[in-house]
Design an enzyme around this catalytic site. Structure first.
Site, PDB file in Angstrom:
ATOM      1  N   ASP A 101       0.845  -1.206   0.000  1.00 52.38           N
ATOM      2  CA  ASP A 101       0.000   0.000   0.000  1.00 52.38           C
ATOM      3  C   ASP A 101       0.876   1.251   0.000  1.00 52.38           C
ATOM      4  O   ASP A 101       0.374   2.380  -0.051  1.00 52.38           O
ATOM      5  CB  ASP A 101      -1.020  -0.011   1.151  1.00 52.38           C
ATOM      6  N   SER A 102       2.201   1.042   0.004  1.00 53.80           N
ATOM      7  CA  SER A 102       3.127   2.164  -0.217  1.00 53.80           C
ATOM      8  C   SER A 102       2.860   2.800  -1.582  1.00 53.80           C
ATOM      9  O   SER A 102       3.356   3.890  -1.859  1.00 53.80           O
ATOM     10  CB  SER A 102       4.583   1.692  -0.129  1.00 53.80           C
TER      11      SER A 102
ATOM     12  N   ASP B 183      -0.986  -6.208  -0.241  1.00 50.77           N
ATOM     13  CA  ASP B 183      -1.240  -5.539   1.033  1.00 50.77           C
ATOM     14  C   ASP B 183      -2.739  -5.325   1.202  1.00 50.77           C
ATOM     15  O   ASP B 183      -3.438  -4.966   0.240  1.00 50.77           O
ATOM     16  CB  ASP B 183      -0.567  -4.157   1.024  1.00 50.77           C
TER      17      ASP B 183
ATOM     18  N   LYS C 275      -1.046  -9.452   2.903  1.00 49.81           N
ATOM     19  CA  LYS C 275      -0.293  -8.961   4.060  1.00 49.81           C
ATOM     20  C   LYS C 275      -1.153  -7.983   4.836  1.00 49.81           C
ATOM     21  O   LYS C 275      -1.859  -7.177   4.233  1.00 49.81           O
ATOM     22  CB  LYS C 275       0.996  -8.264   3.604  1.00 49.81           C
TER      23      LYS C 275
ATOM     24  N   GLU D  28      -1.113  -5.493   8.614  1.00 44.73           N
ATOM     25  CA  GLU D  28      -0.251  -4.947   9.660  1.00 44.73           C
ATOM     26  C   GLU D  28      -0.834  -5.203  11.048  1.00 44.73           C
ATOM     27  O   GLU D  28      -2.043  -5.165  11.236  1.00 44.73           O
ATOM     28  CB  GLU D  28      -0.103  -3.423   9.454  1.00 44.73           C
TER      29      GLU D  28
ATOM     30  N   GLU E  70       9.592  -4.382  10.215  1.00 49.86           N
ATOM     31  CA  GLU E  70       9.995  -3.064   9.681  1.00 49.86           C
ATOM     32  C   GLU E  70      10.588  -2.197  10.789  1.00 49.86           C
ATOM     33  O   GLU E  70       9.976  -1.989  11.845  1.00 49.86           O
ATOM     34  CB  GLU E  70       8.784  -2.359   9.032  1.00 49.86           C
TER      35      GLU E  70
HETATM   36  O1  KIV Z   1       3.621  -1.086   1.664  1.00 48.19           O
HETATM   37  C1  KIV Z   1       4.785  -1.495   1.593  1.00 48.19           C
HETATM   38  O2  KIV Z   1       5.499  -1.277   0.603  1.00 48.19           O
HETATM   39  C2  KIV Z   1       5.312  -2.254   2.717  1.00 48.19           C
HETATM   40  C3  KIV Z   1       6.767  -2.571   2.699  1.00 48.19           C
HETATM   41  C4  KIV Z   1       7.578  -1.379   2.886  1.00 48.19           C
HETATM   42  C5  KIV Z   1       7.101  -3.652   3.653  1.00 48.19           C
HETATM   43  O3  KIV Z   1       4.598  -2.585   3.592  1.00 48.19           O
END
Ligand code: KIV
Length: 280
Positions: A44-45, A83, A113, A115, A182
């Protein structure tokens, strides 16, 4: 050969490090896959790298699906993890399973994924029970940026270190096969790697993890974002800007396009083109 949970676990078992990079589109996915990168994270970056937001918080399910589909089409071998965006799993276990299921069904990715540690174990368990491989993400969890008061190293100090280790044990117990650590102090990350059977993927967490992940634009010098944990493997931001400048200059001067960039001669005679010129 397509990587699976099993092949990635085998890499860990034989002490082979696992490479992971973020990716958000088809062209880069093809390049990462051809380069042999083991796993790709549609992070989600993308809210920051692709959409220009300051945090990951505004990213929606629909946006994740749009980017994720393109990545999956480019990854013949890499294991693709999606994510789960902010507020797509925190509300309830049902919400987590429904959105995790959508991410897998509508993109074709291989896992999701999310968090959090102890707070999301019910969600992780329910996703795994539904047949979805789960990568957890603990330590500095960017979706909690407002709680942390910024993007800061987590697990400093004895109480915090113990809490991060407890989070790791909790997500493993819930069924996560992989866990991103992280901005966790390196000795603590190495201890977590030793104490758990999950694959640990570090970002700013030192060498002691089973694998590493970076945001691809950061490691190629596109974003200019260079905290201590980012190694720049190329200066592509500068190269791309120079290429754009050269193009801009050649269009302005008329140097581009040349004869070789132009399709063959018109099959109309010069006489006919002259008639058209006069007629219109
Ligand atoms: O969203 C993302 O890119 C991440 C990574 C930095 C682990 O969660």
């Amino acid at each position: 050969m397509k990587n699976t949970v099993e092949t990635l676990m085998q890499m860990k078992a034989r002490g082979e490090k696992i490479s992971q990079l973020t990716c958000y589109d088809y062209s880069i996915a093809c390049l990462l896959d051809q380069a042999g990168v083991d796993s790709v994270l549609v992070g989600d970056s993308l809210g920051m790298t692709m959409q220009g937001y300051e945090t990951t918080l505004p990213v929606t399910m629909e946006e994740m699906i749009l980017y994720g589909r393109s990545v999956v089409r480019g990854c013949k071998n890499a294991f693709v993890i999606m994510d789960m965006p902010f507020m797509s799993y925190q509300v309830s276990v049902e919400q987590a399973v429904s959105n995790g299921g959508r991410l897998i069904k509508e993109t074709g990715a291989n896992g999701v994924k999310l968090e959090g540690g102890g707070a999301v174990v019910s969600q992780i368990r329910a996703l795994v029970d539904s047949g979805i491989p789960v990568c957890a993400h603990i330590g500095m969890t960017p979706q909690s940026v407002n709680l942390f008061g910024g993007f800061k190293v987590q697990g400093k100090g004895e109480a915090n270190a113990e809490r991060v280790l407890q989070d790791a044990l909790a997500v493993q117990e819930a069924g996560a096969f992989m866990c991103v650590l992280e901005c966790v102090p390196p000795k603590l990350a190495a201890l977590i790697t030793k104490k758990t059977e999950m694959i640990t993927i570090g970002i700013g967490a030192g060498k002691g993890c089973d694998g590493q992940v970076l945001v691809w634009q950061d490691m190629l010098g596109i974003t200019g974002f260079q905290p201590k944990f980012v190694k720049q493997f190329g200066e592509f931001g500068k190269m791309i800007t120079e290429a754009f400048q050269a193009y801009h200059g050649e269009v302005k001067s008329g140097a581009f396009p040349e004869e070789i960039h132009t399709y063959g001669k018109s099959d109309c005679s010069d006489e006919f083109l002259k008639q058209l010129d006069e007629k219109y």
